[in-house]
Motif scaffolding. Structure first.
Motif: not given
Length: 65
Positions: A46-55
């Motif tokens: 989920g953290w990786l998905e959050v980071c992808e959304e930030f980008v």
């Protein structure tokens, strides 16, 4: 000057993260998801998905701590 800009960008990620997830950093994000019943692996994903959304929202991936 470049360091000042980098600090500002890092702050922007932290503000974005708090606004979008209610968490201040990766550790609190993962802890909150685990408290909600996710496994640590699911929370990390989920953290990786959050980071992808930030980008996707226009953030610089190098500004993610």
């Amino acid at each position: 000057m470049k360091q000042e800009k980098r600090l500002q960008q890092k702050l922007e990620f932290q503000v974005w993260l708090l606004r979008e997830t209610g968490c201040r950093n990766r550790r609190s994000y993962i802890a909150d998801r685990v408290d909600e019943g996710c496994t640590a692996a699911e929370a990390a994903e989920g953290w990786l998905e959050v980071c992808e959304e930030f980008v996707k929202a226009g953030g610089d991936p190098e500004d993610i701590p």
